[in-house]
Design a protein around this motif. Structure first.
Motif, short mmCIF file in Angstrom:
data_model
loop_
_atom_site.label_atom_id
_atom_site.label_comp_id
_atom_site.label_asym_id
_atom_site.label_seq_id
_atom_site.Cartn_x
_atom_site.Cartn_y
_atom_site.Cartn_z
N GLN A 121 26.96 -16.56 -106.04
CA GLN A 121 26.51 -16.00 -104.76
C GLN A 121 26.74 -17.00 -103.63
OE1 GLN A 121 22.46 -14.78 -104.86
NE2 GLN A 121 22.60 -13.63 -102.97
N GLU A 168 27.67 -10.77 -105.34
CA GLU A 168 27.80 -10.44 -103.92
C GLU A 168 29.08 -11.01 -103.30
OE1 GLU A 168 24.37 -10.57 -101.47
OE2 GLU A 168 23.03 -10.52 -103.18
N ALA A 220 30.26 -9.96 -99.35
CA ALA A 220 29.40 -10.19 -98.19
C ALA A 220 30.16 -10.51 -96.91
CB ALA A 220 28.39 -11.28 -98.50
N THR A 239 25.90 -6.33 -105.93
CA THR A 239 26.03 -6.05 -104.51
C THR A 239 24.79 -5.32 -104.02
OG1 THR A 239 27.43 -5.10 -102.80
CG2 THR A 239 27.19 -3.84 -104.81
N GLY A 280 23.59 -9.23 -97.66
CA GLY A 280 22.90 -9.81 -98.80
C GLY A 280 21.45 -9.41 -98.91
#
Ligand SMILES: Nc1ncnc2c1ncn2[C@@H]1O[C@H](COP(=O)(O)OP(=O)(O)OP(=O)(O)O)[C@@H](O)[C@H]1O
Ligand SMILES: [Mg+2]
Lengths: 319, 502
Positions: free
Chosen positions: B92, B172, B175, B203, B433
């Protein structure tokens, strides 16, 4: 492209300007004799500085190198002169000990996550202490091998000599450049200095690399110690005090960022030569106290650190 | 085509448990990934998604449970180990190494070499080829740090994809990407799926979940809620699985668009900076939300930086309440009671070692000056209020913020600027996020602030989102403000066509 190499280019410019100033005042600076001496006199500092560059690039510091140099010279003097050990065998032995010592520091730094500053500070006292255990006297080394090696030199046109120890230094730099810029190990060193956590997440072998970095630094300090013993033909417990700081200064003046991740080996060579140049100038000048060397280096160091801050701030702004 | 559950099981996690001091991040979680599926891992901020991934790849040691890959028990000791097992990961906090070249970032640890020496030319050639597949044509010899966050993210993805022999994990990853880049990424994921790679995809964008995932698994407070094929799962059901409660569909959208009249609070005339941003005019009135839309690199963030004083304008004038002002540094911006939450919060925002409380009061304290310390009681009060308001998941306000989940760190950053009670707030990707529940919460907060007379400038790559809460939208292209939409023109479709330049 230019911007990336700016720190090194500035260092180089400082060296050239400094050299020209010296030349204007003392034309003999152009002679190969002065140049040969510059290389010889700074050989041992240059060799440790290569190792120190790796350490600083990785975001660490090694304060033990001066003591390791002293230990090496004392060990050689005692083993060769007192116990009659074959000098070449003594070299191999002492390099082995130094390497183990460095690997140990690297292991402690990585495993217990103790700052390198503290671990190598302890290493510094330990190595210096071991010197005194071996001997407190200055022991001259008279082995024939020493005479043979110190006699090796290439005559340069114009009366100068490129001595064996100067050659060792130049070879160390060449090897350092290859290691830093053309091997996986080199990339891993830069990775550690860039961001340790990211490096770990990307699969960089952090433990192995840390151990190897400090091993390399101590190994080169051992080599520098051998060179130092050629240079002085003696082993003395109090030798090479403060060399770690001179070395760090040379690395920083050479354009390596103290916080790690950015810098070059070739820059360090120029950094070492700048220090040597100042020293030589003061010797030529004759009236200045040798402490002026320290003052000049201090001022330069300060200027370079300010410059680096400015450069990195500027590069952040334009992103 | 056989349904995914008929495919062989690739990764089997049973009974996985992991605790941190004060938090049980995972309780007996089961999870199965089949070969050739794209599996969405969903849940609120702090649900334990990243923790599951990090236990799997050896960043954290598990407390209990088994992990099997292709039927064999595995226990990755560190991320390098996971890579060797064929598990490629984009974490992440995609921090690659900004000081290394793009090529080195892609190939570190596996550089092509001969006689122990890295073949730099070969490595650059391979890197260029690899990135070309992502539509990226950049000088791979330059340090990664000289490129934008989006480029860095694509490089991270390209690296992980290239490394994933069996499993690809993306926490994620989208982003910082715009719609086009997301489409390119999805094309690549579909291709990997057809080659039998198992893909784990985290996500908060539900559209993306429905666009690409075959199955989803939901976590809540560290526990498994369930796994379902996405085809059988309506959106409302998915959201309530995640939140554990119903969320009214309209909670995500503002109902009526208003036309705000009155004197502008801030006005920028011919404002610009050479080589950064073409001069533009911009007005924002109290109570108004102005959206900035455009592709990455179109000048959205640059506009925000100029307006807040992070970049110094070299042309034009700025006015606040009709009076000319100078905004040359962020301090000037802060003094005028502007607030700014930056896009790249990982590097520009949080102070990881400081507590949640300290992070929240940081901007407010800076504004008052460090000599006039905010009393501790008051600090705690402010922190607690925002922790509640934005539902920041943390055991207490004294936890170092770096230990919070990614989404919760972002909420704390938003709180930092809200706490200063700004008159003019610039939000760069405010909901990136952040989970659906908190997303709705943040939009509600934005609305309330507007009613109180705050002027807002919002940047977002989510066209639906920006269309839903903006009163006016400025569309940017090639570092130029090309058109302003207002009233009924504000819709995702119009924005899209304007961006495309038709
Ligand atoms: N290193 C750590 N030390 C202590 N607590 C941690 C650590 N990492 C995560 N946590 C805690 O574990 C819980 C789960 O965090 P995790 O990062 O897995 O959430 P997440 O589902 O990825 O959320 P997000 O969507 O916000 O990224 C959180 O309460 C977090 O505060
Ligand atoms: Mg997470």
């Amino acid at each position: 492209m230019i911007r990336r190499h700016l720190p090194v280019l500035i260092t180089l410019a400082v060296f050239i300007v400094g050299y020209l100033i010296c030349l204007a005042q003392f034309p003999s600076f152009a002679s190969t004799r002065v140049i040969g001496n510059l290389l010889t006199d700074n050989a041992f500092i240059g060799i440790v500085a290569v190792g120190m560059t790796f350490v600083i690039l990785s975001g660490g510091i090694d304060l033990s190198v001066g003591s390791v140099i002293a230990f090496t010279s004392v060990f050689l003097a005692v083993s060769i002169e007192k116990y009659g050990l074959n000098p070449y065998l003594a070299f191999i032995l002492v390099l082995g000990i130094a390497s183990l010592f460095g690997a140990g520091m690297g292991f402690v730094i990585h495993t217990f996550q103790i700052p390198a500053f503290i671990v190598t500070l302890a290493g510094m006292f330990l190595a210096r202490g071991l010197c005194f255990v071996l001997t407190t006297d200055s022991i001259p080394i008279n082995a024939p091998a020493y005479g043979l090696i110190t006699d090796i030199a290439f005559a340069l046109p114009g009366g100068g000599r490129l001595t064996f120890i100067a050659i060792v230094m130049l070879l160390t730099f060449a090897a350092g450049i290859v290691l830093a810029h053309f091997t996986r190990f080199g990339a891993n060193v830069y990775a550690l200095g860039g961001n340790r956590t990211s490096a770990e997440l990307m699969g960089v072998p952090v433990a192995k690399t840390t151990i190897r970095i400090y091993l390399l630094s101590s190994f080169l300090a051992g080599v520098a110690g051998i060179v130092f013993s050629f240079y002085t033909s003696a082993g003395y417990s109090l030798a090479a005090t403060g060399v770690e700081l001179d070395t760090i200064a040379a690395v920083v003046i050479g354009g390596t960022l103290l916080t790690g991740g950015y810098g070059t080996i070739i820059g360090t060579l120029v950094g070492v030569l700048i220090q040597g140049l100042i020293q030589t100038y003061i010797t030529f000048e004759g009236t200045l106290s040798s402490w002026w060397t320290k003052i000049a280096i201090g001022a330069l160091l300060f200027a370079f650190i300010v410059l680096q801050r400015g450069l990195s701030a500027a590069s952040l702004r334009t992103r | 085509m056989p349904s995914v559950t008929e495919q062989p099981q690739l990764l089997e996690i049973r009974d996985l448990t992991k605790g941190f001091p004060g938090v049980q991040a995972l309780h007996h979680v089961d999870f199965t990934l089949h070969a050739g599926e794209i599996h969405g891992l969903l849940g609120e901020n702090g649900a334990g998604k990243s923790t599951l991934i990090k236990v799997l790849t050896g960043v954290f040691k598990r407390d209990a449970g088994t992990i099997r890959l292709d039927g064999d028990d595995i226990a990755a000791r560190d991320p390098a180990d996971a890579l060797a097992l064929g598990i490629g990961t984009v974490y992440q906090e995609v921090n690659l190494l900004p000081n290394l070249s793009v090529a080195e970032n892609l190939f570190i640890g596996r550089q092509p070499h001969r006689f122990g020496l890295v073949r730099t030319g070969e490595m650059r050639r391979l890197s260029e080829k690899l990135l070309a597949g992502y539509g990226l044509d950049i000088d791979v010899a330059n340090p990664l740090g000289t490129y934008s966050v989006a480029v860095q993210q694509i490089v991270a993805i390209a690296r992980a994809v290239d490394l994933s022999a069996k499993v690809l994990i993306l926490d994620e990853p989208t982003a910082s990407l715009d719609a086009q880049e997301v489409e390119t990424l999805f094309g690549i994921l579909r291709d990997l799926r057809s080659r039998g790679i198992g893909i784990l995809f985290v996500t908060h964008f539900l559209d993306q979940v429905y666009a690409i995932c075959d199955r989803i698994t939901v976590l809540r407070n560290g526990r498994l809620v369930g796994s379902r094929p996405i085809a059988e799962l309506p959106r409302i059901a998915l959201v309530s699985m995640m939140l554990g409660r119903e969320l009214a569909a309209e909670a995500l959208h503002r109902n009526q668009r208003k036309t705000v009249t009155g004197e502008p609070l801030v006005t920028f005339k011919d404002y610009g900076k050479r080589r950064l941003m073409e001069p533009f005019d911009l007005e924002v009135r109290p109570g108004e939300v102005v959206g900035l839309a455009g592709l990455l690199g179109s000048g959205r963030t640059e506009t925000a930086k100029l307006v807040f004083g992070i970049e110094r304008a070299d042309s034009g004038q700025a006015f606040v309440d009709g009076k000319p002002v100078r905004i040359a540094t962020p301090r000037d911006g802060a003094r005028l009671r502007f607030g700014f939450t930056p896009e790249d919060r990982k590097t520009e925002g949080i102070v990881a070692e400081l507590s949640v409380r300290e992070n929240i009061i940081l901007a407010l304290q800076a504004q008052r000056g460090w000599l006039r310390l905010i009393p501790r009681r008051k600090q705690e009060e402010i922190a607690d209020r925002f922790i509640k308001l934005l539902d920041i998941r943390t055991p207490d306000a004294e936890k170092p913020i770096g230990l919070l989940s990614g989404g919760n760190q972002q909420k704390a950053l938003l709180a930092r600027w809200l706490a200063t009670e700004p008159r003019f707030l610039i939000l760069d990707e405010p909901t990136r996020g952040i989970d659906v529940g908190a997303h709705a919460e943040i939009i509600r907060v934005i609305e309330r602030l507007c009613e109180e007379g705050l002027a807002l400038l919002v940047i977002s790559s989510e066209l639906e989102e920006i269309a839903s809460y903006s009163d006016r939208v400025v569309v940017l292209r090639d570092r130029r403000h090309v058109r302003e939409l207002s009233g009924s023109d504000v819709s995702a479709d119009t924005i899209m066509t304007t961006i495309a330049g038709h």
